[in-house]
Design a protein around this motif. Structure first.
Motif, PDB file in Angstrom:
ATOM      1  N   ASP A   2       0.830  -1.197   0.000  1.00 43.75           N
ATOM      2  CA  ASP A   2       0.000   0.000   0.000  1.00 43.75           C
ATOM      3  C   ASP A   2       0.872   1.257   0.000  1.00 43.75           C
ATOM      4  O   ASP A   2       0.861   2.056   0.937  1.00 43.75           O
ATOM      5  CB  ASP A   2      -0.927   0.002   1.224  1.00 43.75           C
ATOM      6  N   ILE A   3       1.630   1.459  -1.085  1.00 47.07           N
ATOM      7  CA  ILE A   3       2.602   2.545  -1.117  1.00 47.07           C
ATOM      8  C   ILE A   3       1.926   3.902  -0.971  1.00 47.07           C
ATOM      9  O   ILE A   3       2.356   4.754  -0.213  1.00 47.07           O
ATOM     10  CB  ILE A   3       3.405   2.492  -2.427  1.00 47.07           C
ATOM     11  N   GLU A   8      -2.617   6.129   6.002  1.00 49.73           N
ATOM     12  CA  GLU A   8      -3.645   7.059   5.538  1.00 49.73           C
ATOM     13  C   GLU A   8      -4.729   7.297   6.572  1.00 49.73           C
ATOM     14  O   GLU A   8      -5.199   8.422   6.737  1.00 49.73           O
ATOM     15  CB  GLU A   8      -4.267   6.555   4.239  1.00 49.73           C
ATOM     16  N   LEU A   9      -5.149   6.257   7.296  1.00 49.56           N
ATOM     17  CA  LEU A   9      -6.215   6.437   8.281  1.00 49.56           C
ATOM     18  C   LEU A   9      -5.821   7.473   9.319  1.00 49.56           C
ATOM     19  O   LEU A   9      -6.574   8.413   9.602  1.00 49.56           O
ATOM     20  CB  LEU A   9      -6.548   5.103   8.949  1.00 49.56           C
ATOM     21  N   LEU A  57      -7.066   3.271  16.999  1.00 42.65           N
ATOM     22  CA  LEU A  57      -7.702   3.413  15.695  1.00 42.65           C
ATOM     23  C   LEU A  57      -6.914   4.387  14.825  1.00 42.65           C
ATOM     24  O   LEU A  57      -6.622   4.109  13.654  1.00 42.65           O
ATOM     25  CB  LEU A  57      -9.138   3.912  15.864  1.00 42.65           C
ATOM     26  N   GLU A  58      -6.530   5.519  15.384  1.00 45.68           N
ATOM     27  CA  GLU A  58      -5.799   6.521  14.614  1.00 45.68           C
ATOM     28  C   GLU A  58      -4.415   6.026  14.228  1.00 45.68           C
ATOM     29  O   GLU A  58      -3.854   6.453  13.220  1.00 45.68           O
ATOM     30  CB  GLU A  58      -5.702   7.820  15.420  1.00 45.68           C
ATOM     31  N   VAL A  90     -10.893   3.427   4.414  1.00 45.15           N
ATOM     32  CA  VAL A  90      -9.513   3.311   4.889  1.00 45.15           C
ATOM     33  C   VAL A  90      -9.433   2.723   6.291  1.00 45.15           C
ATOM     34  O   VAL A  90      -8.367   2.271   6.719  1.00 45.15           O
ATOM     35  CB  VAL A  90      -8.794   4.675   4.843  1.00 45.15           C
ATOM     36  N   ALA A  91     -10.548   2.710   7.035  1.00 41.34           N
ATOM     37  CA  ALA A  91     -10.541   2.123   8.374  1.00 41.34           C
ATOM     38  C   ALA A  91     -10.637   0.607   8.345  1.00 41.34           C
ATOM     39  O   ALA A  91     -10.405  -0.051   9.365  1.00 41.34           O
ATOM     40  CB  ALA A  91     -11.695   2.691   9.205  1.00 41.34           C
ATOM     41  N   ARG A  92     -10.970   0.048   7.174  1.00 44.47           N
ATOM     42  CA  ARG A  92     -11.156  -1.402   7.064  1.00 44.47           C
ATOM     43  C   ARG A  92     -10.326  -1.934   5.905  1.00 44.47           C
ATOM     44  O   ARG A  92     -10.860  -2.224   4.826  1.00 44.47           O
ATOM     45  CB  ARG A  92     -12.639  -1.718   6.842  1.00 44.47           C
TER      46      ARG A  92
END
Length: 282
Positions: A2-3, A8-9, A57-58, A90-92
């Motif tokens: 995931d470059i 990102e999240l 989470l963050e 982006v969270a999953r």
């Protein structure tokens, strides 16, 4: 790998915390603050989750998160519908679309090409992944010159940020640039393993300070409808509303159609451009 969306999240949540002033959500705004906007513990409190849970989470190391929690965080951070959907994406990571890192080349259906050709009075083209230009009609080509571009450069972000003439072509270049990056980041959220997109982001980052700044801002936006001004070298300035339609059966393709108001100066100039483009070279 995931470059393009590493971290990102966390980056997205931090950027959204930074834009909310404490007093906007009923918290005291005075006192010393090391970071702009809301603190992590304040977001956790307002969203009704534990501080430890929100921090994990963050940091991208939390457990599977529910829609209810993401909705609560979205309300605190005042996310719009597009931003809220992006947060869910982006969270999953496991639930993201898992397209191949090197996807097969996109192709436009013959029926869609025929549709483009029948739209003689309006400029139209098809965008694919990474905002690559996949097909266009004659008037769309007369406006944008797609056929004159090398195949590898038929990409809207490349044209906006790496073409030296882009600022002359778009009188509202800053707005066009911001919208382009916001949609490209939305695409990246849906396809985090796309190596071609990672390469594109790297190329744009090296070639444009403006792109680097806008990419770091983490804005996300759907490409739906709007208006764009262009300064054409033959017929002058064009003000063109546009509509963007998702191609049924091809969720990564969009039909973009410019729809100038009938009888307007832009419509007259497009008719002149169509005649000019259709005239045989002497």
């Amino acid at each position: 790998m995931d470059i393009s969306l590493t971290g990102e999240l966390g980056d997205f949540l931090r950027s959204r915390r930074a834009r909310i002033r404490p007093e906007e959500v009923g918290l005291p705004g005075h006192g010393r603050r090391r970071v702009p906007g809301l603190r992590r513990e304040e977001v956790a409190q307002l969203a009704g989750v534990s501080v430890d849970y929100y921090i994990r989470l963050e940091q991208g190391r939390g457990p599977s998160v529910s829609d209810a929690v993401l909705d609560a965080i979205g309300r605190v951070l005042r996310l719009d519908d597009t931003e809220q959907q992006y947060l869910r994406t982006v969270a999953r990571p496991a639930a993201r679309r898992t397209a191949a890192a090197v996807p097969a080349p996109q192709r436009v259906r013959p029926g869609l090409r025929l549709l483009l050709d029948t739209m003689e009075k309006v400029p139209a083209f098809v965008l694919g992944r990474r905002m690559d230009v996949l097909a266009w009609n004659a008037l769309g080509d007369a406006v944008a010159g797609f056929s004159q571009m090398p195949a590898g450069e038929r990409n809207m972000p490349r044209q906006v940020f790496l073409n030296p003439q882009a600022r002359e072509l778009y009188p509202d270049w800053p707005a066009v640039a911001a919208e382009t990056v916001a949609y490209l980041r939305l695409d990246a959220g849906n396809h985090p393993r796309d190596r071609q997109l990672a390469t594109l982001v790297g190329e744009l980052s090296l070639g444009s300070e403006d792109f680097r700044r806008l990419w770091a801002d983490h804005q996300v936006k759907e490409k739906t409808y709007g208006a764009k001004r262009m300064r054409h070298p033959v017929v002058g300035e064009l003000t063109m509303p546009y509509e963007t339609l998702t191609v049924t059966g091809e969720p990564d393709q969009m039909l973009v159609v410019y729809t100038p108001e009938p009888g307007s100066q832009t419509a007259e100039r497009l008719a002149l451009l169509a005649s000019w483009a259709a005239s045989p070279a002497v």
